[in-house]
Design a protein around this motif. Structure first.
Motif, PDB file in Angstrom:
ATOM      1  N   ARG A   1       2.015  -5.551   7.972  1.00 58.96           N
ATOM      2  CA  ARG A   1       2.826  -5.376   7.632  1.00 58.96           C
ATOM      3  C   ARG A   1       3.318  -4.654   6.959  1.00 58.96           C
ATOM      4  NH1 ARG A   1       3.469 -10.897   8.509  1.00 58.96           N
ATOM      5  NH2 ARG A   1       2.330 -11.527   6.455  1.00 58.96           N
ATOM      6  N   LEU A   2       2.074  -3.837   5.397  1.00 56.16           N
ATOM      7  CA  LEU A   2       2.155  -2.841   4.976  1.00 56.16           C
ATOM      8  C   LEU A   2       2.279  -1.816   5.901  1.00 56.16           C
ATOM      9  CD1 LEU A   2       1.450  -2.325   1.769  1.00 56.16           C
ATOM     10  CD2 LEU A   2      -1.023  -2.550   2.107  1.00 56.16           C
TER      11      LEU A   2
ATOM     12  N   HIS B   1      -0.525   5.131   5.731  1.00 56.55           N
ATOM     13  CA  HIS B   1      -2.304   5.204   5.586  1.00 56.55           C
ATOM     14  C   HIS B   1      -3.038   4.705   4.700  1.00 56.55           C
ATOM     15  CE1 HIS B   1      -0.791   8.821   3.909  1.00 56.55           C
ATOM     16  NE2 HIS B   1      -1.860   9.333   2.891  1.00 56.55           N
ATOM     17  N   TRP B   2      -4.239   5.469   4.454  1.00 61.62           N
ATOM     18  CA  TRP B   2      -4.879   4.386   3.093  1.00 61.62           C
ATOM     19  C   TRP B   2      -6.295   5.282   3.185  1.00 61.62           C
ATOM     20  CZ3 TRP B   2      -8.122  -0.724   3.072  1.00 61.62           C
ATOM     21  CH2 TRP B   2      -8.315  -0.882   4.431  1.00 61.62           C
TER      22      TRP B   2
ATOM     23  N   GLY C   1       1.355   4.017  -3.700  1.00 60.21           N
ATOM     24  CA  GLY C   1       2.044   3.612  -2.683  1.00 60.21           C
ATOM     25  C   GLY C   1       1.038   3.823  -1.666  1.00 60.21           C
ATOM     26  N   ILE C   2       0.307   4.591  -1.540  1.00 55.76           N
ATOM     27  CA  ILE C   2      -1.029   4.798  -0.972  1.00 55.76           C
ATOM     28  C   ILE C   2      -2.337   4.036  -1.477  1.00 55.76           C
ATOM     29  CG2 ILE C   2      -2.628   6.574  -0.088  1.00 55.76           C
ATOM     30  CD1 ILE C   2       0.421   6.801   0.822  1.00 55.76           C
ATOM     31  N   PRO C   3      -2.532   2.691  -0.183  1.00 54.66           N
ATOM     32  CA  PRO C   3      -3.662   1.884  -0.903  1.00 54.66           C
ATOM     33  C   PRO C   3      -4.823   2.729  -0.599  1.00 54.66           C
ATOM     34  CG  PRO C   3      -2.468   0.980   1.519  1.00 54.66           C
ATOM     35  CD  PRO C   3      -2.070   2.565   0.628  1.00 54.66           C
ATOM     36  N   TRP C   4      -5.906   2.170  -1.500  1.00 56.90           N
ATOM     37  CA  TRP C   4      -7.300   2.792  -1.240  1.00 56.90           C
ATOM     38  C   TRP C   4      -8.828   1.598  -1.295  1.00 56.90           C
ATOM     39  CZ3 TRP C   4     -10.916   1.967  -5.301  1.00 56.90           C
ATOM     40  CH2 TRP C   4      -9.984   1.399  -7.234  1.00 56.90           C
ATOM     41  N   SER C   5      -9.499   1.539  -0.721  1.00 58.27           N
ATOM     42  CA  SER C   5     -10.741   0.899  -0.793  1.00 58.27           C
ATOM     43  C   SER C   5     -12.045   1.274  -1.203  1.00 58.27           C
ATOM     44  CB  SER C   5     -10.113   0.502   0.916  1.00 58.27           C
ATOM     45  OG  SER C   5     -11.439  -0.563   1.327  1.00 58.27           O
TER      46      SER C   5
END
Length: 277
Positions: free
Chosen positions: A274-275, A168-169, A203-207
């Motif tokens: 993939r991520l 998740h992100w 490690g959790i992407p954010w936008s």
């Protein structure tokens, strides 16, 4: 966190409330969304944030409407875009209805506002079970956070294991409640809250997404801090110089050019998959 130095560039082409009166090239039908998706893919987008409407043009979480739009987009671009559906309530849908839509549709990806899902209308254990199911089903969740309090709520839910780790992100929405024009300063309290607990956020992407003419400026600042970007008519229709954009693809191409100037590459849909695998 930028995979291989690249950023995720998503397009949010329509939103829940805008109509053709706001812009004649606002995509609403499945065919229009497919054309928009193809143009934005060419401009550098790797994901489309999808809203659908009912026959009267109102926001809808109808599963059949989502399936129709998804088929049209897949026909136009194949798997070269991740399709993320919204579960936004817009004051109409309950958490139970939002979760039911996701269970019935089983989308590749979905966005969910923490303050909607955890509003108290549904028992927390029911929501936790839903999130565990979605995680196991391989659905990529994006948790929408509107302010620093939402960031802290998300981190608290993670700490207690209500939101599973991984796959998740999050989306930081800048300026949702500050008059409709976002500023980079809107990001700072959210970013500070996000980085305050690296054991949970690392490690959790954010936008981010931003409202109004400073959308690209806010997005450029966010990527320098390690964030990703959502651009599009849902939040803004103006180019940085104040001109109204011709369409969503012009906004996407504009930011893609800025990102490249700053030295960032643009990730593909497969990079994203993939991520989150």
């Amino acid at each position: 966190m930028h995979p291989a130095g690249s950023i995720f560039l998503a397009v949010a082409p329509n939103g829940a409330r805008k109509t053709k009166s706001d812009h004649p090239r606002l995509p609403l039908s499945a065919a229009e969304l497919a054309d928009c998706a193809a143009a934005c893919r060419e401009g550098g987008a790797c994901m489309i944030h999808l809203h659908v409407r009912d026959a009267a043009g109102r926001h809808s979480l109808d599963i059949d409407a989502y399936r129709e739009a998804t088929r049209a987009i897949r026909s136009a671009v194949g798997d070269s875009l991740v399709i993320q559906v919204t579960s936004e309530a817009v004051g109409t849908y309950t958490p139970g209805e939002q979760m039911s839509m996701v269970r019935g549709l089983k989308p590749e990806a979905v966005s969910i506002a923490v303050r909607e899902l955890f509003s108290g209308q549904a028992p927390e254990q029911e929501v936790a079970s839903f999130l565990t199911w979605a995680h196991a089903a391989g659905i990529v969740m994006q948790f929408i956070l509107y302010d620093a309090a939402d960031v802290r709520s998300y981190l608290g839910l993670r700490r207690r294991g209500v939101i599973p780790s991984g796959r998740h992100w999050v989306l930081l929405v800048l300026g949702r409640y500050t008059g409709g024009v976002s500023r980079f300063e809107d990001l700072l309290p959210m970013y500070l809250a996000w980085t305050a607990e690296p054991g949970l956020s690392a490690g959790i992407p954010w936008s981010i997404c931003a409202f109004g003419q400073r959308e690209v400026e806010c997005a450029a600042a966010a990527v320098t801090l390690g964030g990703h970007v959502r651009i599009g008519f849902e939040n803004n229709m103006s180019l940085p110089d104040g001109r109204v954009a011709r369409d969503n693809a012009e906004l996407i191409s504009c930011f893609a050019g800025v990102a490249r100037t700053l030295g960032y590459g643009l990730a593909t849909a497969d990079d994203m998959r993939r991520l989150f695998a």
